[in-house]
Design a protein around this motif. Structure first.
Motif: not given
Length: 146
Positions: A28-47, A137-146
């Motif tokens: 199969d010669t179908t090309a797949t797109s690589p995952e873009p670069a990602s970053m992690t943001q940290v969301f903290t708080g008191t509940l 504390s919550v880690n949010i991993n999301r794509p970013v432009n390179q």
């Protein structure tokens, strides 16, 4: 006549075998797109008990967004208590959650979803489970432009 009939019946079988054989070993010669670069943001708080809070973020790149609830503590000690974390879109002064999970703190990925560019939110809330205020504390991993 029976000889002719067997040759006619054998011809479709031979053609089918050739088609199957010719497709063997093909790649199969179908090309797949690589995952873009990602970053992690940290969301903290008191509940507080039965409380909720949310954090909005924007991603300008299509890709996978994932979350980890990495800490649930009271007075600096892990509690093992369960909070609910959800992904959605901001709506006025809250987060309209489309998917959620109730979990204790862990380094495991809790939610993961492929998203298009846009504004999203993570909502954290207590469903009357915690005994008192907790720090999270919550880690949010999301794509970013390179």
């Amino acid at each position: 006549m029976p000889v002719f009939r067997s040759k006619v019946l054998a011809l479709p079988a031979l053609l089918a075998a050739l088609v199957v054989t010719s497709s063997c070993g093909s790649t199969d010669t179908t090309a797949t797109s690589p995952e873009p670069a990602s970053m992690t943001q940290v969301f903290t708080g008191t509940l507080s008990q039965s409380g909720s809070t949310f954090f909005s973020f924007t991603t300008n790149q299509q890709g996978t967004i994932s979350f980890q609830l990495t800490k649930v503590q009271r007075n600096g000690a892990n509690t093992g208590e369960t909070l609910t974390i959800g992904l959605g879109g901001p709506r006025a002064t809250d987060c309209s959650v489309t998917t959620s999970v109730a979990v204790a703190a862990s380094s495991d990925t809790l939610l993961s979803a492929s998203q298009t560019p846009g504004t999203y939110c993570v909502r954290v809330w207590d469903q009357a489970v915690i005994a008192g205020p907790v720090q999270f504390s919550v880690n949010i991993n999301r794509p970013v432009n390179q």
